[in-house]
Scaffold this motif. Structure first.
Motif, PDB file in Angstrom:
ATOM      1  N   ARG A 161       0.838  -1.213   0.000  1.00 16.74           N
ATOM      2  CA  ARG A 161       0.000   0.000   0.000  1.00 16.74           C
ATOM      3  C   ARG A 161       0.867   1.254   0.000  1.00 16.74           C
ATOM      4  NH1 ARG A 161      -4.503  -0.569   4.677  1.00 16.74           N
ATOM      5  NH2 ARG A 161      -5.590  -2.436   3.986  1.00 16.74           N
ATOM      6  N   CYS A 162       1.968   1.221   0.763  1.00 16.23           N
ATOM      7  CA  CYS A 162       2.830   2.411   0.850  1.00 16.23           C
ATOM      8  C   CYS A 162       3.414   2.734  -0.524  1.00 16.23           C
ATOM      9  CB  CYS A 162       3.940   2.196   1.872  1.00 16.23           C
ATOM     10  SG  CYS A 162       4.892   0.682   1.628  1.00 16.23           S
ATOM     11  N   PRO A 211      -1.235  -0.866   6.999  1.00 15.51           N
ATOM     12  CA  PRO A 211      -2.229  -1.517   7.856  1.00 15.51           C
ATOM     13  C   PRO A 211      -1.706  -1.904   9.244  1.00 15.51           C
ATOM     14  CG  PRO A 211      -1.399  -3.065   6.221  1.00 15.51           C
ATOM     15  CD  PRO A 211      -0.793  -1.730   5.892  1.00 15.51           C
ATOM     16  N   ALA A 214       4.120  -1.090  10.864  1.00 17.73           N
ATOM     17  CA  ALA A 214       5.389  -1.038  10.135  1.00 17.73           C
ATOM     18  C   ALA A 214       5.796   0.402   9.844  1.00 17.73           C
ATOM     19  CB  ALA A 214       5.280  -1.829   8.838  1.00 17.73           C
TER      20      ALA A 214
END
Ligand code: SF4
Lengths: 242, 475
Positions: A161-162, A211, A214
Motif C-alpha cells: 500500500r505504501c 495496515p 510497520a
C-alpha cells in the motif's frame, strides 16, 4: 490494474451469499460486498489505490468453479453465485494469517499500533488464535532515520500500500521493494535510509495507509498510533478528475 | 561421603529455582546454592528496538511487578528526552507505584507467606497454602484478598488494565485523571488502611512466637541499600541512593541515581543466571548488601506519614542493635510499608495538582544515555539504556531487586540449612524452612533471569575431596 469506470457499462445481476444483487459489470466483487456490508477480509486492497491482489485474504468461492478467486481483482458477472464465507475459506484465511504472523515479528503487546492494527483485527475476525507453523524469528532492522516517521520491517506484511499510495497519489515514488519471495523488503529511494531520501516529501500518506505498525509516526508510544485514511477517497477522486 | 540434597522446585515464589546443599563428611551443610536456571534474554532482544517501546516491552519482564518496570523504564526514557515531566504526571506515577507496592506486598504476605506464619513450618504441606489459611483464619484470608484487590483496582483505574498498563510514557503519562477516577480511588483507601492496621496489630502479637526463625532466617550482618528522599525519608519513586553498613553507619548518602555504576558492581557466577550485584568499593563478595522493604526501613530517617512512623518506631525495637539484621523481618517491614503506601496515596490524591491536564512533556531523544531508578516492591530497580542518533536501543542493562538480594539469599539459605539440616535425616520442616527463608526476600525470579548469553545447565556433585561423583546436564 482495474481501470476507472468507463461510460455505458452494463448492469449485471448475481448472488452473494444467497442474496440478490445488481451492479455495474466493471465493479469488483469486493466493492459490491463492502458497499452492502459484507465484510470480506482483505489486507492489501484499499479503496482509492490500484488493485494488487497479493494477500489472498479476500478469496471467495464461485459456485460451479473449483478455483478460489480473489474478490478484489475479480469483476462481478451476470448470473455469478459468490460465497464469501465457508469452512474452506475460513481455513485458508486463517492459514494465510498464520503464515503472515510467522514470517515476521508481530508482537502486538508492545506495538505502537496495538489496538488499531488491521492485521490484529483480521486475526480476531478470522478466529486465528494460534500459529501452527514455526516462527521464522528473523530480525529486521528498524529504520528510524527520518525526522517524522519510522519503518519497522519486523511488522511489514508486504501489502505494498505504501508503494502504491506514494506512486499513485503523492506522485513521489519514494517507496519500492527489493528482494524476492519471503525476503522481499520495502525500500526508500534506491535502498537508502529514509531520512536521506531525496524524493520523500514527508507527506506521511504511506504511514496512514500502512495496515500495521510497520510505518508509524515518531514520538508515538505503545498503542498510540491511530491511522487516518479519510484523505484517500477524496484525493483519488481528484486525481481521476484530472 | 558427601551428599547433595536438591530441593526442586521451590513453591510459592514467583518463577522457578533450584537449591543445592553441599554436605561435608560429617553430614553438616558445607555450602548452599540457590540456582536460577531460567533464561529470558530481555536485554538482548531489546537491542535495535525504538526506545519508546521499552516501557511496555520491559513491563513484560514480569507479571507480578509490571508497574515497577513500566515506571522505571519511563523514567529512563524521560532522561533520553532530557525533560522534566509535568508535576501531575510525576504525582500520578507515584500513586501507581504505591498501589503496586500494596498489591505486591499483600500478595507476598497473605498469599505466599501467611501459610507458614499461621500454620507453622511443620504443618501438612497439602494444607500449608492460602486455602489452609482460609480454613484456619478466614477473616485474615479475606483481608489479604481485599487488600490486594484495592492495590490492583487503583492500578486499573489509572492505567486501564490490571497488568501491563501502557499508561506511563516517555515524558509523562498517557491520560489525565478524571474527578470520578480520583474519587473512586480515594474511596478505597480508608478500608485499605483499616485492613493494613488490623493485620499489622495481629502480626505484632504473633512476632514473639518466631524468635527462633528471626534468629536463623537470613540473620547476618550486611549493608543495606535503598533510595531516600531529600530529607532522608522513605522514598519509592525518585531520590538518592543511601547505603548503611551493618552497624547502621551511613557509608554512601545522597548518591544521584546516575552514579550507580560507581557504587554497584555486578559479578557473574557459573551456577546461576542471576547476576550478583555488590558494593563496588568493598569488592566481591564482601560488598554484600540487601535491598527491599527491610533495607528501606533500616535506611530511612522516617516514613513521613503518621501511622507508618509509629509502626517504624516499633519495627526498630524488634532487635536491640540497629539496623534490623534478620531477613525474617522483611515480613514486618512489608506491613509497615503497606500502611505507608496507603497513607501516602491519600495525601497525593488530595493534592489539587494531580488534576492538571498537562501530563506529558513532548520531545524527541536528546541524549544517548538514560538511567531510570525506582524502588520496586522487592527493592531497587535500575533501567539503564543507550540509544543511537535515531533513537534505537544499542545497549541496555537491567538490575532488578531480586538480583541485589542474590548474595544475601544464598547466604540465608546456607544459614538456615546449617541450623536445620542434620545429615542423617531430612524432614519436611527443614525443607520448608529453606524455602521459607527464600520467601522472606520475596524473590521474583522471572525478572531476575533476564541476563543474556547462552549457558547450558550443568549440575555437578563433588565430594569432600573435590572429585566429581555425579553430574547432570540439561539444554
Ligand atoms: S510498510 Fe506497511 S504499507 Fe508498506 S508494504 Fe509493509 S505493511 Fe504494507
Amino acid at each position: 490494474m482495474i481501470q476507472t469506470p468507463t461510460p455505458n457499462v452494463r448492469v449485471v445481476t448475481f448472488k452473494i451469499d444467497d442474496r440478490d444483487f445488481s451492479a455495474r459489470e466493471d465493479e469488483t466483487i469486493i466493492q459490491v460486498a463492502w458497499e452492502n456490508g459484507i465484510r470480506v477480509p482483505s489486507l492489501c486492497y484499499l479503496e482509492g489505490l490500484s488493485v494488487w491482489g497479493a494477500c489472498r485474504l479476500c478469496v471467495v468461492e464461485i459456485v460451479g468453479s473449483p478455483r478460489l478467486v480473489s474478490s478484489c481483482s475479480t469483476r462481478v458477472a451476470e448470473g455469478m453465485e459468490i460465497r464469501t464465507d465457508s469452512e474452506r475459506l475460513q481455513a485458508y484465511r486463517r492459514m494465510i494469517l498464520e503464515l503472515l504472523f510467522s514470517e515476521r515479528n508481530h508482537v502486538c503487546s508492545v506495538c505502537v499500533s496495538n489496538g488499531h492494527c488491521e492485521l490484529q483485527n483480521l486475526a480476531q475476525q478470522c478466529g486465528m488464535d494460534h500459529v501452527r507453523v514455526p516462527y521464522r524469528n528473523k530480525v529486521y532492522q528498524v529504520d528510524s532515520s527520518h525526522d517524522l516517521f519510522r519503518v519497522d520491517h519486523n511488522r511489514c506484511v508486504l501489502c505494498s500500500r505504501c508503494i502504491r499510495v506514494c506512486d499513485e497519489i503523492e506522485g513521489a515514488h519514494t517507496w519500492d521493494s527489493k528482494g524476492r519471495g519471503i525476503d522481499t523488503q520495502v525500500i526508500t529511494d534506491l535502498n537508502r535510509p529514509w531520512g536521506e531520501s531525496d524524493s520523500c516529501t514527508g507527506c506521511g500518506k504511506c504511514v496512514q495507509v500502512c495496515p500495521t505498525g510497520a510505518l508509524v509516526q515518531q514520538g508515538t508510544s505503545v498503542g498510540e498510533m491511530h491511522k487516518d485514511r479519510k484523505f484517500l477517497p477524496y484525493l483519488s477522486r481528484m486525481r481521476d478528475a484530472q | 561421603m558427601s551428599r547433595t540434597i536438591a530441593i526442586e522446585p521451590v513453591t510459592r515464589i514467583e518463577g522457578h529455582a533450584r537449591i543445592t546443599l553441599q554436605l561435608n563428611d560429617e553430614g553438616r551443610v558445607d555450602d548452599a546454592r540457590f540456582h536460577l536456571t531460567q533464561f529470558r534474554g530481555f536485554e538482548k532482544f531489546c537491542e535495535g528496538r525504538p526506545y519508546r517501546e521499552m516501557p511496555a516491552l520491559t513491563a513484560r519482564t514480569c507479571g507480578i511487578c509490571p508497574v515497577s518496570h513500566l515506571l522505571t523504564s519511563a523514567k529512563a526514557c524521560d532522561e533520553l528526552l532530557s525533560v522534566k515531566i509535568p508535576p501531575a504526571a510525576e504525582k500520578l506515577r507515584r500513586v501507581m507505584n504505591l498501589a503496586q507496592l500494596v498489591q505486591s506486598h499483600a500478595l507476598s504476605f497473605f498469599h505466599l507467606s501467611s501459610p507458614d506464619l499461621l500454620l507453622g513450618w511443620d504443618s501438612d504441606p497439602a494444607r500449608r497454602n492460602i486455602f489452609g489459611v482460609m480454613t484456619e483464619n478466614p477473616a485474615m484470608a479475606k483481608d489479604g484478598i481485599r487488600l490486594r484487590q484495592i492495590g490492583q483496582s487503583i492500578i486499573e483505574m489509572l492505567g486501564g488494565k490490571k497488568v501491563h498498563p501502557n499508561w506511563a510514557v516517555p515524558g509523562g503519562i498517557a491520560q489525565p485523571l478524571s474527578e470520578e477516577t480520583r474519587d473512586a480511588m480515594r474511596k478505597l483507601l480508608p478500608e485499605g488502611l483499616v485492613i493494613a492496621k488490623r493485620t499489622y496489630a495481629f502480626y505484632k502479637k504473633l512476632i514473639p512466637q518466631f524468635a527462633k526463625e528471626a534468629e536463623t532466617f537470613g540473620n547476618f550482618p550486611t549493608m543495606f541499600l535503598s533510595l531516600v528522599n531529600a530529607k532522608g525519608n522513605l522514598e519509592h519513586y525518585d531520590g538518592w541512593i543511601r547505603i548503611k553498613d551493618a552497624k547502621g553507619d551511613i557509608v554512601e548518602d545522597m548518591v544521584p541515581t546516575d552514579e550507580y555504576p560507581r557504587i554497584i558492581g555486578e559479578a557473574v557466577e557459573p551456577f546461576s543466571y542471576m547476576k550478583f550485584p555488590y558494593y563496588k568499593p568493598h569488592g566481591y563478595p564482601r560488598g554484600i548488601y540487601r535491598v527491599g522493604p527491610l533495607a528501606r526501613l533500616n535506611n530511612c530517617n522516617s516514613c513521613g506519614t503518621p501511622f507508618a512512623d509509629v509502626a517504624l518506631a516499633e519495627f526498630r525495637t524488634l532487635q536491640e542493635s540497629q539496623p534490623v539484621a534478620s531477613s525474617f523481618h522483611y515480613h514486618y517491614a512489608r506491613l509497615v510499608e503497606i500502611i505507608y503506601a496507603l497513607e501516602s496515596m491519600d495525601r497525593l490524591l488530595r493534592d489539587p495538582d494531580i488534576m492538571a491536564t498537562r501530563i506529558r512533556a513532548r520531545a524527541r531523544s536528546n541524549r544517548d544515555e538514560g538511567i531510570g531508578i525506582a524502588e520496586a516492591p522487592r527493592g531497587l530497580l535500575i533501567h539503564h539504556y543507550r540509544i543511537d542518533d535515531d533513537g534505537l536501543m544499542t545497549w541496555m542493562n537491567l538490575i532488578i531487586a531480586t538480583g541485589h538480594n542474590n548474595l544475601a539469599m544464598n547466604q540465608g539459605v546456607k544459614q538456615v540449612a546449617q541450623e536445620y539440616v542434620d545429615g542423617s535425616k531430612l524432614q519436611e520442616g527443614m525443607l520448608n524452612r529453606v524455602e521459607a527463608v527464600i520467601r522472606c526476600f520475596d524473590p521474583c525470579l522471572s525478572c531476575a533471569s533476564h541476563a543474556f548469553g547462552q549457558m547450558p545447565i550443568h549440575v555437578e556433585l563433588r565430594n569432600a575431596e573435590g572429585h566429581l561423583v555425579d553430574q547432570l546436564k540439561r539444554g
